[in-house]
Design a protein around this motif. Structure first.
Motif, PDB file in Angstrom:
ATOM      1  N   ASN A   1      -3.686   9.028   4.608  1.00 23.27           N
ATOM      2  CA  ASN A   1      -4.693   8.028   4.245  1.00 23.27           C
ATOM      3  C   ASN A   1      -4.414   6.648   3.446  1.00 23.27           C
ATOM      4  OD1 ASN A   1      -6.826   8.002   2.551  1.00 23.27           O
ATOM      5  ND2 ASN A   1      -6.841   9.969   1.244  1.00 23.27           N
TER       6      ASN A   1
ATOM      7  N   ASP B   1      -5.045  -1.180  -3.231  1.00 21.56           N
ATOM      8  CA  ASP B   1      -5.822  -1.547  -5.011  1.00 21.56           C
ATOM      9  C   ASP B   1      -6.590  -2.914  -3.985  1.00 21.56           C
ATOM     10  OD1 ASP B   1      -5.029  -1.005  -6.774  1.00 21.56           O
ATOM     11  OD2 ASP B   1      -3.380  -2.252  -7.204  1.00 21.56           O
TER      12      ASP B   1
ATOM     13  N   PHE C   1      -4.442   3.707   1.380  1.00 17.31           N
ATOM     14  CA  PHE C   1      -4.352   3.459  -0.123  1.00 17.31           C
ATOM     15  C   PHE C   1      -4.469   2.070   0.228  1.00 17.31           C
ATOM     16  CE2 PHE C   1      -3.841   2.667  -4.602  1.00 17.31           C
ATOM     17  CZ  PHE C   1      -5.745   3.214  -5.292  1.00 17.31           C
TER      18      PHE C   1
ATOM     19  N   ARG D   1      -8.624   3.282   3.446  1.00 17.09           N
ATOM     20  CA  ARG D   1      -9.684   2.988   2.148  1.00 17.09           C
ATOM     21  C   ARG D   1     -10.075   1.712   3.937  1.00 17.09           C
ATOM     22  NH1 ARG D   1      -9.276   1.876  -2.826  1.00 17.09           N
ATOM     23  NH2 ARG D   1      -9.545   4.126  -3.431  1.00 17.09           N
TER      24      ARG D   1
ATOM     25  N   VAL E   1       2.400   2.158  -6.499  1.00 16.95           N
ATOM     26  CA  VAL E   1       1.499   1.751  -5.497  1.00 16.95           C
ATOM     27  C   VAL E   1       0.546   2.423  -6.085  1.00 16.95           C
ATOM     28  CG1 VAL E   1       0.214   1.613  -3.595  1.00 16.95           C
ATOM     29  CG2 VAL E   1       2.492   0.149  -3.469  1.00 16.95           C
ATOM     30  N   VAL E   2       0.757   4.263  -6.216  1.00 20.26           N
ATOM     31  CA  VAL E   2      -0.340   5.084  -7.076  1.00 20.26           C
ATOM     32  C   VAL E   2      -0.216   6.129  -7.514  1.00 20.26           C
ATOM     33  CG1 VAL E   2      -1.051   5.254  -3.929  1.00 20.26           C
ATOM     34  CG2 VAL E   2       0.292   6.948  -4.677  1.00 20.26           C
TER      35      VAL E   2
ATOM     36  N   GLY F   1       1.287  -1.290   0.125  1.00 17.26           N
ATOM     37  CA  GLY F   1      -0.245  -0.017   0.226  1.00 17.26           C
ATOM     38  C   GLY F   1       0.730   0.915   0.085  1.00 17.26           C
ATOM     39  N   ALA F   2       0.160   2.366   0.090  1.00 17.70           N
ATOM     40  CA  ALA F   2       0.657   3.258  -0.039  1.00 17.70           C
ATOM     41  C   ALA F   2      -0.334   4.749   0.752  1.00 17.70           C
ATOM     42  CB  ALA F   2       1.602   4.361  -1.037  1.00 17.70           C
TER      43      ALA F   2
ATOM     44  N   ARG G   1      -1.425   8.860   1.671  1.00 15.24           N
ATOM     45  CA  ARG G   1      -2.236   9.425   0.428  1.00 15.24           C
ATOM     46  C   ARG G   1      -2.394  10.520   1.723  1.00 15.24           C
ATOM     47  NH1 ARG G   1      -0.891  10.462  -3.310  1.00 15.24           N
ATOM     48  NH2 ARG G   1      -1.698  12.000  -3.527  1.00 15.24           N
TER      49      ARG G   1
ATOM     50  N   LEU H   1      -0.776  10.851 -10.435  1.00 15.80           N
ATOM     51  CA  LEU H   1      -1.346   9.490  -9.454  1.00 15.80           C
ATOM     52  C   LEU H   1      -1.794   8.899 -10.501  1.00 15.80           C
ATOM     53  CD1 LEU H   1      -2.982  11.636  -6.886  1.00 15.80           C
ATOM     54  CD2 LEU H   1      -1.363  10.365  -6.632  1.00 15.80           C
ATOM     55  N   LYS H   2      -2.155   7.739 -10.026  1.00 15.10           N
ATOM     56  CA  LYS H   2      -2.868   6.759 -11.426  1.00 15.10           C
ATOM     57  C   LYS H   2      -4.473   7.097 -11.037  1.00 15.10           C
ATOM     58  CE  LYS H   2      -0.397   2.810 -10.122  1.00 15.10           C
ATOM     59  NZ  LYS H   2      -0.609   1.296  -9.680  1.00 15.10           N
TER      60      LYS H   2
ATOM     61  N   GLY I   1      -7.991   6.945 -10.297  1.00 16.25           N
ATOM     62  CA  GLY I   1      -9.147   6.313  -9.588  1.00 16.25           C
ATOM     63  C   GLY I   1      -8.390   6.533  -8.101  1.00 16.25           C
ATOM     64  N   VAL I   2      -6.953   7.344  -8.277  1.00 17.98           N
ATOM     65  CA  VAL I   2      -6.504   7.448  -6.433  1.00 17.98           C
ATOM     66  C   VAL I   2      -7.118   8.544  -6.671  1.00 17.98           C
ATOM     67  CG1 VAL I   2      -4.706   8.114  -5.006  1.00 17.98           C
ATOM     68  CG2 VAL I   2      -4.417   5.991  -6.780  1.00 17.98           C
ATOM     69  N   LEU I   3      -7.681   9.130  -4.890  1.00 18.89           N
ATOM     70  CA  LEU I   3      -7.806  10.082  -4.266  1.00 18.89           C
ATOM     71  C   LEU I   3      -6.682  11.236  -4.520  1.00 18.89           C
ATOM     72  CD1 LEU I   3     -10.789  11.803  -3.043  1.00 18.89           C
ATOM     73  CD2 LEU I   3      -9.948  11.204  -0.878  1.00 18.89           C
TER      74      LEU I   3
END
Lengths: 248, 82
Positions: free
Chosen positions: A146, A150, A148, A184, B72-73, A100-101, A103, B11-12, B14-16
């Motif tokens: 935050n 997939d 994140f 998430r 990842v993002v 994950g990462a 945000r 940012l990809k 779909g990533v907020l």
């Protein structure tokens, strides 16, 4: 068990973690330096909160390449205990030790507040002394918490019991109102597949004495030092949930 | 030879992007009602020595994968001017 707390340039919770062991638990602990690849034969490495390398580029992105992290990655891969708190969690994500990462908080604000987190699983030496379902109250202080990943990664984490801490309301519900940063599925902490690496955004080391507002974080420190873990990170005994300390 | 490369990290989908959303709201309040969406990113201008633009492109791609972008993002693109 020997415990080491890493100091990066910009760490600011390293002394809090150190004090939780040394002054609250009267347990030996030492500092490790970011520029030194030697882990001094510790059995548990703590990556503390703060703003390592000013959070430049992304939180944890530069710290992840410091000499100490090369050793920490190898240590974690061979079962060594690694506990990333706040900025330490961000470093673990950047290092790929956890999926994950992070945000920016959904609110776009630095979140500095008390939260409640629920222990969803105790299958890690860091939570062995807690009850499943136990709610711990401790502070958060971050701008990038935050979480994140997939959907398939999130499903895998959930299915394997690796979401160990979740933001909840007082009654234990993980609804959006209890989510301080937009993570998430209200995720506050996750472990790796072996359970020897834990990353969490809340600060247990800032909740170790009543005078600080809560001593709920103590349960995690007691879990760790009481778990009787060997260097492989495998628990050799289970510990009983800790009694609350008397008011200071 | 000295080569200048530009790496753009986004940012990809779909990533907020809370920053982008805040900017969109601000633009709307300023009267730019036609704006539907804002996505933020960042660019890196990097000067490096390389035998030719193609190898500079390769090095910049490696830098992006290892440090400049978080896969990842984020996604990235590399452009090289010689």
């Amino acid at each position: 068990m020997r415990v080491g707390v890493v100091t990066f340039p910009g760490s600011n919770c390293d002394y809090d973690a150190y004090a939780a062991f040394r002054h609250v638990l009267d347990y030996p602990v030492e500092f490790l330096w970011h520029g030194d690849a030697d882990l001094h034969n510790v059995d548990c490495v703590i990556l503390p909160g703060g703003f390592a390398f000013g959070d430049y580029l992304r939180a944890g992105a530069i710290a992840r390449f410091s000499p100490v992290m090369r050793s920490v990655i190898a240590f974690a891969e061979t079962g060594g205990l690694v506990w990333g708190i706040c900025n330490g969690f961000q470093v673990l994500l950047e290092a790929g030790l956890l999926p994950g990462a992070m945000r920016r908080n959904a609110s776009m604000r630095f979140a500095c507040q008390w939260v409640r987190i629920k222990v969803e699983s105790t299958q890690t030496p860091f939570l062995l002394g807690c009850r499943k379902g136990q709610i711990l109250r401790m502070p958060i202080a971050h701008a990038e918490g935050n979480y994140f990943a997939d959907e398939d990664v999130l499903d895998e984490l959930e299915d394997s019991g690796r979401v160990v801490l979740r933001y909840v309301r007082a009654d234990g519900t993980p609804d959006p109102r209890a989510n301080p940063n937009g993570s998430r599925r209200n995720i506050a902490g996750i472990i790796n597949a072996q359970g020897n690496v834990l990353g969490m955004m809340p600060h247990p080391e800032r909740a170790v004495e009543r005078i600080l507002g809560s001593d709920d974080g103590l349960a995690m420190f007691h879990s760790l030092v009481g778990a009787g873990v060997v260097a492989s990170g495998v628990p050799t005994q289970t510990v009983k949930p800790v009694e609350r300390r008397a008011q200071v | 030879m000295m080569v200048t490369g530009t790496v753009t990290v986004r940012l990809k989908p779909g990533v907020l992007d809370p920053q982008g959303q805040a900017i969109r709201r601000a633009l709307e309040q300023m009267g730019f009602e036609s704006v539907h969406n804002v996505r933020t990113g960042r660019t890196f201008e990097i000067q490096l020595d390389a035998p030719d633009p193609a190898s500079a492109h390769g090095r910049l791609t490696e830098m992006s994968q290892k440090l400049l972008a978080n896969p990842v993002v984020e996604t990235f693109s590399v452009e090289v001017k010689s």
